[in-house]
Design a protein around this motif. Sequence first.
Motif, PDB file in Angstrom:
ATOM      1  N   ALA A 164       0.837  -1.199   0.000  1.00 23.01           N
ATOM      2  CA  ALA A 164       0.000   0.000   0.000  1.00 23.01           C
ATOM      3  C   ALA A 164       0.875   1.253   0.000  1.00 23.01           C
ATOM      4  N   ILE A 165       1.942   1.240   0.778  1.00 21.93           N
ATOM      5  CA  ILE A 165       2.859   2.387   0.825  1.00 21.93           C
ATOM      6  C   ILE A 165       3.506   2.603  -0.537  1.00 21.93           C
ATOM      7  N   VAL A 166       3.952   1.512  -1.157  1.00 23.76           N
ATOM      8  CA  VAL A 166       4.582   1.607  -2.479  1.00 23.76           C
ATOM      9  C   VAL A 166       3.598   2.161  -3.506  1.00 23.76           C
ATOM     10  N   ALA A 167       2.362   1.668  -3.487  1.00 25.78           N
ATOM     11  CA  ALA A 167       1.344   2.125  -4.433  1.00 25.78           C
ATOM     12  C   ALA A 167       1.025   3.601  -4.237  1.00 25.78           C
ATOM     13  N   ILE A 168       0.894   4.030  -2.992  1.00 30.36           N
ATOM     14  CA  ILE A 168       0.585   5.436  -2.699  1.00 30.36           C
ATOM     15  C   ILE A 168       1.735   6.347  -3.146  1.00 30.36           C
ATOM     16  N   LEU A 169       2.965   5.955  -2.840  1.00 32.65           N
ATOM     17  CA  LEU A 169       4.117   6.763  -3.240  1.00 32.65           C
ATOM     18  C   LEU A 169       4.218   6.882  -4.754  1.00 32.65           C
ATOM     19  N   THR A 170       3.999   5.769  -5.444  1.00 32.91           N
ATOM     20  CA  THR A 170       4.097   5.776  -6.905  1.00 32.91           C
ATOM     21  C   THR A 170       3.000   6.628  -7.532  1.00 32.91           C
ATOM     22  N   ALA A 171       1.766   6.483  -7.022  1.00 32.16           N
ATOM     23  CA  ALA A 171       0.640   7.272  -7.544  1.00 32.16           C
ATOM     24  C   ALA A 171       0.857   8.761  -7.275  1.00 32.16           C
ATOM     25  N   PHE A 172       1.325   9.091  -6.103  1.00 34.96           N
ATOM     26  CA  PHE A 172       1.579  10.489  -5.749  1.00 34.96           C
ATOM     27  C   PHE A 172       2.684  11.075  -6.623  1.00 34.96           C
ATOM     28  N   ASP A 173       3.715  10.273  -6.833  1.00 33.89           N
ATOM     29  CA  ASP A 173       4.849  10.718  -7.646  1.00 33.89           C
ATOM     30  C   ASP A 173       4.431  10.992  -9.085  1.00 33.89           C
ATOM     31  N   LEU A 174       3.751  10.019  -9.679  1.00 37.03           N
ATOM     32  CA  LEU A 174       3.391  10.127 -11.093  1.00 37.03           C
ATOM     33  C   LEU A 174       2.188  11.034 -11.323  1.00 37.03           C
ATOM     34  N   GLY A 175       1.196  10.960 -10.442  1.00 36.35           N
ATOM     35  CA  GLY A 175      -0.043  11.694 -10.666  1.00 36.35           C
ATOM     36  C   GLY A 175      -0.060  13.111 -10.132  1.00 36.35           C
ATOM     37  N   VAL A 176       0.812  13.434  -9.174  1.00 32.03           N
ATOM     38  CA  VAL A 176       0.805  14.760  -8.567  1.00 32.03           C
ATOM     39  C   VAL A 176       2.109  15.513  -8.832  1.00 32.03           C
ATOM     40  N   LEU A 177       3.234  14.926  -8.395  1.00 31.07           N
ATOM     41  CA  LEU A 177       4.512  15.621  -8.519  1.00 31.07           C
ATOM     42  C   LEU A 177       4.965  15.763  -9.961  1.00 31.07           C
ATOM     43  N   HIS A 178       4.699  14.733 -10.769  1.00 29.10           N
ATOM     44  CA  HIS A 178       5.194  14.759 -12.148  1.00 29.10           C
ATOM     45  C   HIS A 178       4.082  14.389 -13.124  1.00 29.10           C
ATOM     46  N   LYS A 179       2.985  15.107 -12.978  1.00 36.02           N
ATOM     47  CA  LYS A 179       1.859  14.884 -13.887  1.00 36.02           C
ATOM     48  C   LYS A 179       2.232  15.274 -15.306  1.00 36.02           C
ATOM     49  N   GLU A 180       3.085  16.287 -15.430  1.00 36.17           N
ATOM     50  CA  GLU A 180       3.570  16.725 -16.727  1.00 36.17           C
ATOM     51  C   GLU A 180       5.070  16.463 -16.818  1.00 36.17           C
ATOM     52  N   ASP A 181       5.537  16.117 -18.010  1.00 36.33           N
ATOM     53  CA  ASP A 181       6.957  15.862 -18.209  1.00 36.33           C
ATOM     54  C   ASP A 181       7.738  17.172 -18.120  1.00 36.33           C
ATOM     55  N   ARG A 182       8.737  17.187 -17.272  1.00 39.02           N
ATOM     56  CA  ARG A 182       9.581  18.367 -17.109  1.00 39.02           C
ATOM     57  C   ARG A 182      10.929  17.936 -16.555  1.00 39.02           C
ATOM     58  N   GLU A 183      11.882  18.814 -16.705  1.00 30.47           N
ATOM     59  CA  GLU A 183      13.227  18.518 -16.210  1.00 30.47           C
ATOM     60  C   GLU A 183      13.290  18.773 -14.711  1.00 30.47           C
ATOM     61  N   MET A 184      13.916  17.851 -13.980  1.00 25.99           N
ATOM     62  CA  MET A 184      14.041  18.002 -12.541  1.00 25.99           C
ATOM     63  C   MET A 184      15.408  18.592 -12.193  1.00 25.99           C
ATOM     64  N   GLY A 185      15.406  19.634 -11.378  1.00 26.61           N
ATOM     65  CA  GLY A 185      16.647  20.256 -10.949  1.00 26.61           C
ATOM     66  C   GLY A 185      17.312  19.473  -9.832  1.00 26.61           C
ATOM     67  N   ILE A 186      18.580  19.787  -9.570  1.00 28.76           N
ATOM     68  CA  ILE A 186      19.338  19.070  -8.537  1.00 28.76           C
ATOM     69  C   ILE A 186      18.721  19.297  -7.158  1.00 28.76           C
TER      70      ILE A 186
END
Length: 332
Positions: free
Chosen positions: A21-43
Motif C-alpha cells: 500500500a505504501i509503495v502504491a501510494i508513493l508511486t501514484a503520488f509521484d506520477l499523478g501529482v509531482l510529475h503529472k507533466e513531463d519536465r526537467e528536474m533540478g538538482i
Amino acid sequence: MEFLTADWLGTPAWFWVAFLAIVAILTAFDLGVLHKEDREMGIAESLKLSAFYIGVAMLFGGWVWLERGGEAGMAYFTGFFIEKALSIDNVFVISLIFTYFAIPAKYQYRALLWGIMAVIVLRGLMIAGGAALLAEAYWVLYLFAAFLVFTGIKMFFAGDQPMDVGNNAAVKWISSHMRVTPQLHDQHFFVKVPDEKTGKLVRAATPLFLALVVINLADLVFAVDSVPAIFAITTDTFIVYTSNIFAILGLRALYFALAAMVHRFHYLKYALAAVLVFIGSKIFVSDFLLGGDKFPAWISLGVTAALIATGVGYSLWKTKGQAEADWPAPAP
C-alpha cells in the motif's frame, strides 16, 4: 479478515499489505501529482525528493524494528544501505544509456518511473526464487556467499569499462525484430507511423522504449550482486524484499542529483567491493568458526555503514575540484 493474520513467506500478510500500500501510494503520488507533466528536474528538487524517500524508508525500518525486533530492524537497514550504495553505480550506467539514446532530461523521469515499476516485479521474482532455493537447500547460501566474495575481489581489480550500449544484445534484437523510429515522439514508448511499403499506419517503438528495456536489463545485472548480498544478511523474505524495493524507489529521485556528479564517487566501488567481500565472508565465519552462531547484526550494520561512509568521503575528497571531463580519475 483472517487472511491478514495468516502467515505468508514467514511474515503475517498484513505486513505485506501495508508495504504494498505504501509503495502504491508513493508511486501514484509521484506520477499523478509531482510529475503529472513531463519536465526537467533540478538538482535541488532531486535532493529534496530523495530525502523524502529516504525518510519514508527510515520510518518503515523503524516500524519493522518495533514490530519484528532489533535483529530484523538492523538487517533491514543493512540491506537498505547496501542497495542504496550499489545504486550509485547503477546511476552511472543509466546516465550512459540516456546519453546514447539522446533522451532529454524532461522525459527521463517517466522512463525511470516505469522502469522501477518493472523492477519491483522482477526483483520480486528473483527474491522469491532465491528464497525457494534456500528453503530447499541451505547450502545454496554458501554459493551466494562465495559469489559475493568473488565479485568483490573482481570489482576491486577491474578497470573502468563503460557499457557499450550500441552493441547491447537487446538493442540489436529489438532493432532487427521491431520497427523503431529514429527520433523521439515526446514521452511515448510506441507510436503509429506510415509503413514504407503500404503507407498504412503501423505500430513502432521509439528510442525511449529501447532505453527503458536496456535500463531494466542493466538492473537485472546489478540485482545479481545485490540480491545475494541481502540474502547473506538475512533469509527473511520480507526484509530482503522491502529493503531492496525501498532503496530502489528513491533511485529515480536521486538520479538527477547523482548523474550530475557521479564522477565524484569513483572510489566508492572499492568500498562496495569490500562490503561484498565482508558480507560473503561472514557466512563462512558464522557457520564454520562460530559454530553456527549468528554473526551479530549490529556488527554487520556497523561495518557496512563504515565502509560505505569511508568510500563516499574518500571519493569526495579525492575528486575535489575535478571536472566531469577529467573522468576517469587516476588510480589511488
